[in-house]
Design an enzyme around this catalytic site. Structure first.
Site, mmCIF file in Angstrom:
data_model
loop_
_atom_site.group_PDB
_atom_site.id
_atom_site.type_symbol
_atom_site.label_atom_id
_atom_site.label_comp_id
_atom_site.label_asym_id
_atom_site.label_seq_id
_atom_site.Cartn_x
_atom_site.Cartn_y
_atom_site.Cartn_z
ATOM 1 N N SER A 115 0.679 -1.182 -0.113
ATOM 2 C CA SER A 115 -0.138 0.196 -0.092
ATOM 3 C C SER A 115 0.959 1.316 -0.023
ATOM 4 C CB SER A 115 -0.864 -0.096 1.218
ATOM 5 O OG SER A 115 -0.253 -0.213 2.276
ATOM 6 N N HIS A 136 -2.586 -3.084 -6.069
ATOM 7 C CA HIS A 136 -2.994 -2.763 -4.857
ATOM 8 C C HIS A 136 -4.505 -2.800 -4.556
ATOM 9 C CE1 HIS A 136 -3.655 0.680 -1.363
ATOM 10 N NE2 HIS A 136 -3.415 -0.535 -0.866
ATOM 11 N N GLU A 148 -5.491 -0.349 -7.776
ATOM 12 C CA GLU A 148 -4.467 0.537 -8.362
ATOM 13 C C GLU A 148 -3.405 -0.342 -8.781
ATOM 14 O OE1 GLU A 148 -4.426 4.518 -5.394
ATOM 15 O OE2 GLU A 148 -3.547 2.595 -4.612
ATOM 16 N N ASN A 186 -3.990 6.165 -0.857
ATOM 17 C CA ASN A 186 -3.284 6.254 0.573
ATOM 18 C C ASN A 186 -2.600 7.534 0.604
ATOM 19 O OD1 ASN A 186 -4.499 4.123 1.821
ATOM 20 N ND2 ASN A 186 -2.784 2.729 0.984
#
Length: 287
Positions: A115, A136, A148, A186
């Site tokens: 992440s 991800h 992702e 994130n």
């Protein structure tokens, strides 16, 4: 591409195995102890049964998906895999050790569910940096539609295209992120969660008031402190450290209260205690 290997049978790994098997792939799910992989398959079975009860999957499809999942505690069993997805703990040394120890067929692709960690750096620890990419997923994997795709510096165009095809086949919407600390989601989300914990530690508001304020004031489906517990406070701390170390920017400094929670072993919902205490019938704030 027909056989998918998944390394790590935790929350993310069992979710990835779930969606891959449901999409028709044969899955090899591994963990350091076979008992953990077996427990993960039980969890997948329960989640598939929940989907049957809700009418989103047929009982026949659920049974077939579960039957496609094989278990192992030996990563040497990935020799037949066309794609291996690493979903181990968010620790660069652990991930690099896994990649260095893999013996895959030459055509196999390799992906990491990290992440926040540099894809280029992780790819360099493997024997196939051109066939390596970030993939991800978001928790819970069976319900969250986003993935992702993060190419590293060495990732080939063919690998990018194969990852996009895989994401589409398992029913996910893919976005492509640059190999920058924490990628897209994130990069934006985790500083907000960290700031909510700063606000809590500074006495700006109570747990309930901070969560209610963001739910109603920003129209979020859940408050940031609830979400932090759901993500995992240890994972949040790891991501903030990666972002701070990679950029040198003090705005990514982890909240002192976040550090204390993790030092106490209060990782959030998965450990039974974090910003909230989950030992009773309903979560209650721990402070």
């Amino acid at each position: 591409m027909q056989t998918i290997g998944v390394i790590g049978a935790g929350l993310m790994g069992n979710g990835i195995a779930h969606v891959a098997a449901l999409a028709g792939y044969d899955v090899i799910l591994s963990d350091v102890e076979l008992a953990r992989a077996e427990a993960a398959k039980v969890t997948i079975g329960k989640n598939l049964a929940r989907g049957v009860a809700k009418g989103v999957v047929t009982e026949a499809d659920a049974d077939a998906a579960l039957a496609r999942i094989g278990l192992t505690a030996d990563n040497a069993d990935f020799g037949t895999a066309d794609l291996v997805i690493e979903a181990a703990t968010e620790n660069e040394a652990v991930k690099c050790k896994i990649f260095a120890g893999l013996a895959l067929k030459p055509s196999a692709l390799l992906a990491t569910n990290t992440s926040s960690i540099s894809i280029t750096r992780l790819a360099a620890a493997s024997d196939r940096p051109d066939r390596f990419t970030g993939l991800h997923f978001f928790n819970p994997v069976p319900l969250m539609t986003l993935v992702e795709i993060i190419p590293g510096l060495q990732t080939s165009d063919a690998t990018r295209a194969a990852m996009a095809d895989f994401a589409a086949r398992i029913g996910k919407t893919a976005v492509v992120a640059a190999d920058s600390p924490a990628f897209i989601v994130n990069r934006i989300l985790c500083p907000m969660l960290n700031e909510a914990i700063f606000a809590l530690g500074d006495g700006v508001g109570s747990v309930t008031d901070i969560d209610t304020g963001l739910k109603l004031g920003a129209n979020h489906p859940m408050g940031p402190l609830t979400l932090a517990d759901f993500v995992g406070l240890d994972t949040l701390l790891s991501i903030m450290k990666v972002m701070q170390e990679a950029t040198g920017d003090p705005k990514y400094r982890p909240a002192p209260l976040l550090v204390k929670y993790v030092e106490a072993g209060w990782y959030g919902k998965k450990s039974g205690r974090g910003v909230y205490d989950y030992s009773g019938p309903e979560p209650v704030p721990t402070r």
